[in-house]
Enzyme design. Sequence first.
Site, PDB file in Angstrom:
ATOM      1  N   GLU A 254      52.667  19.753  24.715  1.00 30.59           N
ATOM      2  CA  GLU A 254      52.188  20.129  26.046  1.00 30.59           C
ATOM      3  C   GLU A 254      53.222  19.555  27.002  1.00 30.59           C
ATOM      4  OE1 GLU A 254      51.461  19.497  29.332  1.00 30.59           O
ATOM      5  OE2 GLU A 254      49.596  18.398  29.038  1.00 30.59           O
ATOM      6  N   CYS A 291      49.683  16.399  34.482  1.00 32.80           N
ATOM      7  CA  CYS A 291      50.277  17.673  34.048  1.00 32.80           C
ATOM      8  C   CYS A 291      49.786  18.810  34.923  1.00 32.80           C
ATOM      9  CB  CYS A 291      49.884  17.976  32.605  1.00 32.80           C
ATOM     10  SG  CYS A 291      50.287  16.662  31.462  1.00 32.80           S
TER      11      CYS A 291
END
Lengths: 514, 514
Positions: A254, A291
Site C-alpha cells: 500500500e 495515507c
Amino acid sequence: MSQATIEHSFQAINPATGEILPGEFIETSLEQITDYGHRSAAAFAEYRNVSGLKKAEFLEQIALEIEALGDALLERAQAETALPLPRLTGERGRTTGQLRLFASYVREGSWVDARIDPALPERQPLPRPDLRQMLRPLGPVGIFGASNFPLAFSVAGGDTASALAAGCTVVVKAHPAHPGTSELVAEAIRTAVQKCNLPEDTFLCIQGRTNETGQALVNHPAIKAIGFTGSFRGGKAIFDAAARRPEPIPVYAEMGSTNPVFFLPQILKEQGAALALAYVASTTLGTGQFCTNPGLSIVTASEATEQFKAQAQQAITQVKPTSMLTKAIREAFHQGISHLTSHGDVQVLGESDATEGYALARPVLLTSTAKALLANPAVAEEVFGPSSIIVQADNPEEMLALAQSLEGHLTATVYGTEEELLQYGDLLAILEQKAGRVIINAFPTGVEVSHAMHHGGPFPATTDARSTSVGTNAIRRFARPVCYQGFPQALLPEELKDTNPLSIWRLWDGVTQK
Amino acid sequence: MSQATIEHSFQAINPATGEILPGEFIETSLEQITDYGHRSAAAFAEYRNVSGLKKAEFLEQIALEIEALGDALLERAQAETALPLPRLTGERGRTTGQLRLFASYVREGSWVDARIDPALPERQPLPRPDLRQMLRPLGPVGIFGASNFPLAFSVAGGDTASALAAGCTVVVKAHPAHPGTSELVAEAIRTAVQKCNLPEDTFLCIQGRTNETGQALVNHPAIKAIGFTGSFRGGKAIFDAAARRPEPIPVYAEMGSTNPVFFLPQILKEQGAALALAYVASTTLGTGQFCTNPGLSIVTASEATEQFKAQAQQAITQVKPTSMLTKAIREAFHQGISHLTSHGDVQVLGESDATEGYALARPVLLTSTAKALLANPAVAEEVFGPSSIIVQADNPEEMLALAQSLEGHLTATVYGTEEELLQYGDLLAILEQKAGRVIINAFPTGVEVSHAMHHGGPFPATTDARSTSVGTNAIRRFARPVCYQGFPQALLPEELKDTNPLSIWRLWDGVTQK
C-alpha cells in the site's frame, strides 16, 4: 562490544527534539534472516493446522499483552514518532481492536469460503467425484512495519493480525524509525505465543536500517507473501524484487496516494466556509502523514470557489507546525514542495509560519489549473506531509477530463448537494474505476476497521488492486483455495465435513447454507 | 493481395496428415492491437454496468451460437487438432456448460461478496460512516487461447466466460494452431454481442503466430489482467512482461505440472493390476495433452511394486500411438524424452511401437529412483505428451522426503486403502502445501467445472496460487472490491441498496443474510 556489532547497531531519535533515545538496536544479520525464514517455515507446518478457535485466543492474547505494556508503550512511541499521546492512545485501541475483530472473524469461521459439490455417482456420461474446497494459509509471510502508524500498521498491525488469522507464520521487519516501540510489541507477541503454547517461531521480528535487510526477507525462499505500507519507491522495489524471485510471490504494498476530492459548485456555494476549514484540517491531520490525507482537490471556477480558496488560505496560515516522523521525512517534504513550486504552473496559496524546529513541517496549500495538470501529471505529485493542491477547472467538462486522467488512488471523494450528485453520475462512475473507496461528502482520513472497508486501490496506490490492508477482507491476501477430492470424512478438515461441526456458512452444491 | 499481407498471413495444418487446411489468416498488426485495446476500454465503460441478468443472457446466447455452428465447428476443430470427434463433442459440451454455469452464477448474483456496515452516527468517540463494499470488474482482459483445448480453454473458454461474467470486456489472442476454429467461435460471440445489444467491442479477437503479437496485447495500457493456459516458458514470459509494465497487472497463467501420484504399498498389493492399467490410460489420455495427466508416480520397493511395473510396462506397449496437436509439439515431446533418458538415472520401462506419422507420438513409461530425483529434480521434469516416470523410494521415509522436495503442482494424488491413508496423514499434509487439488484414489485427469473445483496451484504450476482457471471461483480473478462510503440509496448499485432488490447473500454488519 565488538567492532562488528558497533557498526551494525543503531539508535532511535526523538523527532521532536533531535535527541538520541536510550536503547541500542542490532541490525539483524543476513545469516540470521536466512535462519529465521527456515524457522518460520518449520513453525508454519504446525501453525497452519491450528483451529480458528485457538487462533482467536492467540490474537486476543496479543491484544491483552499490548494493553499490559501500559503507558511505557505509548511513551516510547511518542518519543520515537513525535505523535501526540491522544493519537497514540487511539492508535493502540485501533490495533487491539483489529486483533479482536480478526479473532471474532476466524472464530466464526465462514471466511474460508467452504464449497462442497457432493459426488454424483450416477451422473451420465461421467460420474462427479466428491469435491470440497476451502481457503488454506499461503505460508510464512514477510511484513514491513510502516513509519506513520507505529502500532496499527507496524509489528502487531493489520498485516500481522490478518496473516496470523489466516494461519500464516509471520516475520516482521520493524521500521527503523521506531525500533523501541517495535521491540516492546514484538515481546508482547512472543509472550502471547508462549501463553498459547504455539510454536515459538510463529512470530519473528528483525530490526534493520539497510535495504539489504529488507531485500533478504523478500528473497527468502520460505517467504510466500509480503505485506508493506510505505512509499511508492519502497513498495515498488519490493514488488520488483519479488517478481524476479525464482518463485515469484504476491506483494501487497500500500503505497499511498493523493486522494482527490472533488467539490461540486452548489455545495461550495452553500457550505464553502465550513468545507474550507474541514479541508485544511484533513490535510494537516497527523502532520499530513496519513495515507488518506487529501493531497489534491478539484474545483470549478466560480465566485464561491474564490471565497473557498480565500477561507482555506486563511485557515492554513493558522495551522501550528507540528513535527514529522523523522527529520529525513521532513526534509523530503520541504524539498518536494520546493520542487512542485518550481513549476511555473503551481502557486502557493498560503502557508503557516516558517519554523526551524528539528523535524517541524510547514503546512502549505498550493493552487494550479486543470489545464496545467492535464498537460503534466507531476503538478499534483504526492508529497508526503501537510500539503494539498487546489486545482481549478474552467467547467464541469474539464473536471471530468481531469477525473479521467487520474491514476489509481486509495480514495476519491465527491462533495455535492443531493441534487447535484445525481447530475454528476459520470464523475462517480469514473472515480469508481480509479479508487478503492469512493466517498460522498466526507474527507478520506479515518479508515474504519470493519467488514466493508476497502483500503487499497488500483496501481500506483497499491501493487494489487484486488487486496485491502484494512478490514476483515485483508485475511484473503494470505490464503489460497485447496480442493479435496474423494476424501473420506475422517481425513477432511472440520470446515468441510458433512456434519458441518463448526456451523459455518458454506456453498453446498451451489446453495449458501449452514 | 499486397506483399505485406502475404508476409503476415498464415494457414492451419492438419496434424493428422500434415496437409495445409483451407483458409488464410492475417496476423493482426501491432497498430490494430493498439486500436483494439482502446476500443475494449471504451466498451468497458458501458459493459461494466450491465446487470447480472443481462450478462447471464449474453453468456447463454454465446452457448446457443456455438451450438448453432453445428458439425462445421467440430469438423474444423478435428482437422486443426487431430483430436477425436467424441472428445471434441464432449469439449463443446464443457464449453457451453461452463458458459451456462457462469450465467447462473451471475444471475444468482451473490458472487459480488457484498458487505454492508451501516452508519453508527452515535458511536463514541467517533461515529461510523455508512460503508458498503462489493466486487467490481477490473477492466479489459487479455486472454490467450490454449493449444490443447481448442474450445474449452480457447476463444470462448473458461477465461473468457469468467471475465465476461465479471463484467470485463475481453480481447482474445487465438492460438495459431487452430485459427479456423477460433474464428468460428469468435464469430459466434460477435453474433451474441449483437443479439444482446451490447457494445460491439465487448469482445475482440486477434490472430497471430509471433511472440510480438502476444506481447503487444500484454503491454497495452488498457489491458488490466491476463488469462493464459500453456507452457511454463510462455506463461512465465507473459508474467515477466506484465510485471515490467509501467502499471503492472495480474497474470493468471496456468502452466501445467507433472501431477504426482503416490501409490501406497497395501493398495498396490490389493489392486495393482487394475491401477497399472488405469495409470497408463490416464497418462496417455488425449495423447497426454491434458494439464493434469499424471507425469510422475511414486512407489515404494516391494514385490507388488515389481508386479505393478510389469503390468504397466505391458499396458504401455499396447497403446496405439495417436497424433499430437502440432508437429512442433510432437518434436518437443520426443526431444524431451531423449533428453530425460540421457540421464544415467532414467530408464525406459516400456514404450509403444515406433511410428513415423506426421505428428504421431510414441507413448512411453520411464523409471528412476527417489534418490536420483532428490539429487536432481530434472529427472522428473515435465514433458508435455504421453509419458510418465515411475520413481521408486526405498521406504516410506524416502517417499515423504520426495513429497517434501516437490515444487508446486496443479494436483497431487494418493492411492491407498482406507487404513493406510489414515497412517499417511503426514504425506497428505505435505501434498496440501504443494498442490491446488489433492485427490484420493482417482487419477487427476478430469477437471469438473463446478463451484468446489480448484484448477490452480503454487508456482510453477501457475503464476498466482490464489486463482483458479476452472470453476465459478475463476470469476474472482477479474474483479476487485470497491467501497462506497456515505452514498445516498439512489446512487448505490442494486447489490448494495438497503432493500436488497436482487435478493443476494450479503454480510450485513458482520452477519450473513439475504
